[in-house]
Design a protein around this motif. Structure first.
Motif, short mmCIF file in Angstrom:
data_model
loop_
_atom_site.label_atom_id
_atom_site.label_comp_id
_atom_site.label_asym_id
_atom_site.label_seq_id
_atom_site.Cartn_x
_atom_site.Cartn_y
_atom_site.Cartn_z
N GLU A 49 -6.78 -9.27 -13.28
CA GLU A 49 -5.63 -10.17 -13.43
C GLU A 49 -4.34 -9.40 -13.56
OE1 GLU A 49 -2.68 -12.09 -16.00
OE2 GLU A 49 -4.11 -10.60 -16.67
N SER A 50 -4.38 -8.24 -14.16
CA SER A 50 -3.16 -7.46 -14.38
C SER A 50 -2.53 -6.97 -13.09
CB SER A 50 -3.45 -6.26 -15.30
OG SER A 50 -4.37 -5.39 -14.68
N VAL A 51 -3.29 -6.87 -11.98
CA VAL A 51 -2.69 -6.42 -10.72
C VAL A 51 -1.67 -7.43 -10.21
CG1 VAL A 51 -4.69 -5.04 -10.05
CG2 VAL A 51 -4.40 -7.34 -9.11
N LEU A 52 -1.78 -8.66 -10.65
CA LEU A 52 -0.80 -9.68 -10.24
C LEU A 52 0.55 -9.47 -10.94
CD1 LEU A 52 -3.09 -12.82 -10.32
CD2 LEU A 52 -2.40 -11.46 -8.33
N ARG A 53 0.54 -8.78 -12.07
CA ARG A 53 1.77 -8.55 -12.83
C ARG A 53 2.28 -7.12 -12.75
NH1 ARG A 53 0.26 -8.70 -17.72
NH2 ARG A 53 -1.87 -9.34 -17.51
N HIS A 54 1.43 -6.19 -12.32
CA HIS A 54 1.82 -4.78 -12.27
C HIS A 54 2.75 -4.55 -11.07
CE1 HIS A 54 1.46 -0.51 -13.02
NE2 HIS A 54 1.32 -0.34 -11.72
N VAL A 55 3.97 -4.17 -11.34
CA VAL A 55 4.97 -4.00 -10.29
C VAL A 55 4.87 -2.59 -9.70
CG1 VAL A 55 7.45 -4.00 -9.78
CG2 VAL A 55 6.50 -5.65 -11.42
N VAL A 56 4.64 -2.52 -8.39
CA VAL A 56 4.57 -1.23 -7.72
C VAL A 56 5.70 -1.04 -6.72
CG1 VAL A 56 2.07 -1.04 -7.99
CG2 VAL A 56 3.01 -2.01 -5.89
N GLY A 57 6.48 -2.09 -6.47
CA GLY A 57 7.56 -2.01 -5.48
C GLY A 57 8.65 -3.02 -5.78
N GLU A 58 9.59 -3.10 -4.86
CA GLU A 58 10.70 -4.05 -4.96
C GLU A 58 10.17 -5.49 -4.95
OE1 GLU A 58 13.96 -3.22 -5.30
OE2 GLU A 58 13.31 -1.14 -5.43
N ALA A 72 0.83 -1.21 0.00
CA ALA A 72 0.00 0.00 0.00
C ALA A 72 0.86 1.26 0.00
CB ALA A 72 -0.93 -0.01 1.21
N ALA A 73 1.95 1.25 0.78
CA ALA A 73 2.83 2.42 0.84
C ALA A 73 3.49 2.67 -0.52
CB ALA A 73 3.89 2.23 1.92
N CYS A 74 3.94 1.62 -1.18
CA CYS A 74 4.54 1.79 -2.52
C CYS A 74 3.51 2.30 -3.52
CB CYS A 74 5.14 0.47 -3.00
SG CYS A 74 6.65 0.00 -2.18
N LEU A 75 2.33 1.68 -3.53
CA LEU A 75 1.28 2.07 -4.46
C LEU A 75 0.86 3.52 -4.25
CD1 LEU A 75 -0.78 1.20 -6.65
CD2 LEU A 75 -2.28 0.54 -4.78
#
Length: 111
Positions: free
Chosen positions: A57-66, A13-16
Motif C-alpha cells: 500500500e505504501s507504494v501508492l504514497r511513496h513519491v519517486v518523481g514529479e 521506472a526511470a525516476c525510481l
C-alpha cells in the motif's frame, strides 16, 4: 506461477531507478534499464494469462518523481486493473515484506 516486476510506466521506472542509482553510486544506465522494464511489462496487456498484482500500500504514497510522473503511474495501474483477468491487492503494513510484483498464471489455470 511466476513473479515478475511489472506495471511501471517508463517515466516512473526511470525516476525510481535513477534514485536508486544515485543513492548507491551505480552506473547511469537508467534509460536502458527503464526501457527494459517497460518492455517486460508488455505481458500485462497480452491475453492468455491471469495476472494478480501485489503491491505494498505504501507504494501508492511513496513519491519517486514529479506529480505528473506519479499521476501517470497511478493512471497506468488503474487502467491495468480494469483489464480482464487482472486483479490487484494493496496490503497495508507489510513492513517491506512484499514488493511491487505481478503473479502470472496461464488462463487455463484460472477457476
Amino acid at each position: 506461477m511466476t513473479s515478475l516486476p511489472v506495471g511501471q510506466t517508463y517515466e516512473y521506472a526511470a525516476c525510481l531507478l535513477g534514485n536508486v542509482a544515485r543513492v548507491h553510486g551505480a552506473p547511469d544506465d537508467v534509460e536502458d534499464a527503464a526501457a527494459v522494464r517497460v518492455e517486460r511489462s508488455r505481458i500485462i496487456r497480452a491475453g492468455g494469462h491471469r495476472i494478480a498484482f501485489l503491491l505494498e500500500e505504501s507504494v501508492l504514497r511513496h513519491v519517486v518523481g514529479e506529480p505528473a510522473v506519479m499521476a501517470g503511474q497511478l493512471g497506468h495501474l488503474l487502467s491495468v486493473m480494469a483489464l480482464p483477468s487482472r486483479s490487484a491487492s494493496f496490503p497495508q503494513g507489510a513492513n517491506g515484506l512484499c514488493a511491487a510484483v505481478g503473479v502470472l498464471e496461464p488462463t487455463s489455470a484460472a477457476p
